[in-house]
Design an enzyme around this catalytic site. Structure first.
Site, PDB file in Angstrom:
ATOM      1  N   GLU A   1       0.772  -0.890   0.053  1.00 25.99           N
ATOM      2  CA  GLU A   1      -0.368   0.066   0.054  1.00 25.99           C
ATOM      3  C   GLU A   1       0.926   0.784  -0.024  1.00 25.99           C
ATOM      4  O   GLU A   1       0.645   1.934  -0.066  1.00 25.99           O
ATOM      5  CB  GLU A   1      -0.853   0.262   1.471  1.00 25.99           C
ATOM      6  CG  GLU A   1      -2.106  -0.743   1.542  1.00 25.99           C
ATOM      7  CD  GLU A   1      -3.545  -1.157   0.048  1.00 25.99           C
ATOM      8  OE1 GLU A   1      -2.853  -0.343  -0.463  1.00 25.99           O
ATOM      9  OE2 GLU A   1      -4.108  -2.075   0.508  1.00 25.99           O
TER      10      GLU A   1
ATOM     11  N   HIS B   1      -2.849   2.173   7.820  1.00 26.57           N
ATOM     12  CA  HIS B   1      -3.995   1.232   7.492  1.00 26.57           C
ATOM     13  C   HIS B   1      -4.542   0.501   8.620  1.00 26.57           C
ATOM     14  O   HIS B   1      -3.315  -0.344   8.746  1.00 26.57           O
ATOM     15  CB  HIS B   1      -4.341   1.341   6.292  1.00 26.57           C
ATOM     16  CG  HIS B   1      -4.384   0.453   5.606  1.00 26.57           C
ATOM     17  ND1 HIS B   1      -6.161   0.509   5.532  1.00 26.57           N
ATOM     18  CD2 HIS B   1      -4.384  -0.936   4.809  1.00 26.57           C
ATOM     19  CE1 HIS B   1      -6.594  -0.551   5.045  1.00 26.57           C
ATOM     20  NE2 HIS B   1      -5.313  -1.455   4.563  1.00 26.57           N
TER      21      HIS B   1
ATOM     22  N   HIS C   1      -7.883  -2.553   9.621  1.00 23.69           N
ATOM     23  CA  HIS C   1      -9.133  -3.086   9.324  1.00 23.69           C
ATOM     24  C   HIS C   1     -10.000  -3.530  10.364  1.00 23.69           C
ATOM     25  O   HIS C   1      -9.660  -4.288  10.985  1.00 23.69           O
ATOM     26  CB  HIS C   1      -9.177  -4.407   8.985  1.00 23.69           C
ATOM     27  CG  HIS C   1      -7.846  -4.849   7.223  1.00 23.69           C
ATOM     28  ND1 HIS C   1      -7.412  -5.981   7.151  1.00 23.69           N
ATOM     29  CD2 HIS C   1      -7.424  -3.669   6.689  1.00 23.69           C
ATOM     30  CE1 HIS C   1      -6.051  -6.292   5.384  1.00 23.69           C
ATOM     31  NE2 HIS C   1      -6.732  -4.750   5.774  1.00 23.69           N
TER      32      HIS C   1
ATOM     33  N   GLU D   1     -17.529  12.675  22.105  1.00 24.19           N
ATOM     34  CA  GLU D   1     -16.378  12.829  21.853  1.00 24.19           C
ATOM     35  C   GLU D   1     -16.057  13.173  20.371  1.00 24.19           C
ATOM     36  O   GLU D   1     -15.108  13.999  20.140  1.00 24.19           O
ATOM     37  CB  GLU D   1     -15.019  11.666  22.742  1.00 24.19           C
ATOM     38  CG  GLU D   1     -14.739  11.878  24.037  1.00 24.19           C
ATOM     39  CD  GLU D   1     -14.854  13.272  24.131  1.00 24.19           C
ATOM     40  OE1 GLU D   1     -13.520  13.446  24.268  1.00 24.19           O
ATOM     41  OE2 GLU D   1     -14.958  14.367  25.382  1.00 24.19           O
TER      42      GLU D   1
ATOM     43  N   HIS E   1     -13.027  -2.904   2.956  1.00 24.45           N
ATOM     44  CA  HIS E   1     -11.372  -3.172   3.477  1.00 24.45           C
ATOM     45  C   HIS E   1     -11.463  -2.791   5.186  1.00 24.45           C
ATOM     46  O   HIS E   1     -10.393  -3.072   5.892  1.00 24.45           O
ATOM     47  CB  HIS E   1     -10.950  -2.941   2.449  1.00 24.45           C
ATOM     48  CG  HIS E   1      -9.578  -3.000   2.320  1.00 24.45           C
ATOM     49  ND1 HIS E   1      -8.916  -3.072   1.288  1.00 24.45           N
ATOM     50  CD2 HIS E   1      -8.542  -3.473   3.535  1.00 24.45           C
ATOM     51  CE1 HIS E   1      -7.184  -3.695   1.675  1.00 24.45           C
ATOM     52  NE2 HIS E   1      -7.685  -3.228   3.068  1.00 24.45           N
TER      53      HIS E   1
HETATM   54  P1  13P Z   1       0.873  -5.559   2.943  1.00 21.02           P
HETATM   55  O1  13P Z   1       0.714  -6.982   3.274  1.00 21.02           O
HETATM   56  O2  13P Z   1       1.808  -5.778   1.535  1.00 21.02           O
HETATM   57  O3  13P Z   1       1.353  -3.987   3.940  1.00 21.02           O
HETATM   58  O4  13P Z   1      -0.822  -6.007   2.657  1.00 21.02           O
HETATM   59  C1  13P Z   1      -2.080  -5.207   3.964  1.00 21.02           C
HETATM   60  C2  13P Z   1      -2.971  -4.412   3.510  1.00 21.02           C
HETATM   61  O5  13P Z   1      -3.635  -4.262   4.852  1.00 21.02           O
HETATM   62  C3  13P Z   1      -3.293  -4.734   2.386  1.00 21.02           C
HETATM   63  O6  13P Z   1      -4.809  -3.829   2.164  1.00 21.02           O
HETATM   64 ZN    ZN Z   2      -6.233  -3.814   4.507  1.00 21.36          ZN
END
Ligand code: 13P
Ligand code: ZN
Length: 273
Positions: free
Chosen positions: A118, A141, A143, A171, A212
């Site tokens: 990413e 980033h 999930h 908050e 995602h």
């Molecule tokens: P990477 O392992 O390449 O960082 O990818 C993980 C991910 O969350 C892709 O969106």
């Molecule tokens: Zn991801």
């Protein structure tokens, strides 16, 4: 001059601590999630010889605006669960070459690994965030579970999504008055999702990737993590509220307006009635 062991560097410790916390929160299963942390040359000099390049790594996008900059980044395919055990395998320090198309690896990725897939979204987001906040250092980033779930059940407009999050915890409006950006579903790891994310980063520090996960940006790890944590908590409350039968009463727009006044924040225009 003798260098200090890099594992003692505060930024390496922060990466270890943060990836471990994120794993324990369940937001970074397997290799899910990635972090990039912009460093100053002075941060790395006590620890590494910046003239010794271990290997060159090509990038398939133009990062010229970041030429000469240093980052510590998580590796592609690396499990956050394992970073504390093998930080020099799961993490790498890179510098962007003058051509903007090549990375110089200065430390880490000892098994021949590469930076996160990413990287386009990370670097393009750094470029945009630095324009609005020269102090920005982190792009993160992950999930986050309840936010991800909410992208299946909630209307996916920025206004509606933001309003719900603001209403779920008092908050929220104070922490992210600008709201959350949302990009369309796009194949991860592409320049296309990078460009869409960076476009949103011009105005938001939080950007949702439907079905995602989420991106957060901030001047330090606490800010980026704290933003995601706060939005994720609101999404968790939303999940419980829906499971308990839905909203019977909520924080009114009038109350949100007085909250903004009390905390001296400006809610995104047009989001409150
Ligand atoms: P990477 O392992 O390449 O960082 O990818 C993980 C991910 O969350 C892709 O969106
Ligand atoms: Zn991801």
């Amino acid at each position: 001059m003798k260098k200090i062991d890099l594992l003692h560097a505060p930024f390496v410790q922060e990466m270890i601590e943060t990836t471990s916390n994120l794993y324990r929160l369940g937001w970074d299963e397997r290799n899910g999630g990635n972090i990039s942390y912009l460093l100053q040359e002075a941060d790395v000099l006590p620890f590494i010889d910046t003239k010794t390049v271990i290997r060159q790594i090509p990038m398939n996008f133009n990062g010229k605006e970041l030429a000469g900059r240093y980052f510590i980044v998580t590796g592609s395919g690396k499990y956050f669960k394992n970073i504390s055990k093998n930080p020099d395998e799961g993490l790498g320090i890179v510098r962007i070459k003058e051509d903007g198309q090549t990375l110089e690896l200065l430390w880490g990725f000892t098994d021949g690994g590469l930076p996160t897939s990413e990287l386009p979204a990370h670097f393009m987001s750094h470029i945009e965030r630095l324009k609005v906040d020269p102090e920005n250092r982190i792009v993160m980033h992950n999930h986050a579970t309840h936010l991800l779930a909410m992208t299946f059940t909630h209307e996916l407009t920025e206004r509606a999504f933001t309003r719900t999050l603001w209403q779920m915890c008092t908050e929220c409006l104070v922490v992210f008055p600008e709201g959350v950006g949302i990009v369309p579903w796009i194949v991860p790891g592409t320049n296309e999702i990078g460009e869409a994310t960076a476009e949103k980063m011009k105005e938001f520090r939080l950007v949702v990737w439907p079905h995602h996960g989420i991106y957060g940006a901030g001047k330090d790890m606490d800010e980026a993590f704290g933003l995601i944590e706060t939005a994720e908590k609101a999404a968790q409350v939303y999940t419980y509220v829906m499971a308990q039968g839905g909203v019977k009463q909520t924080i009114t727009d009038e109350q949100l307006v007085s909250l903004a006044r009390g905390f001296n924040v400006v809610p995104r225009e047009g989001y409150l009635k």
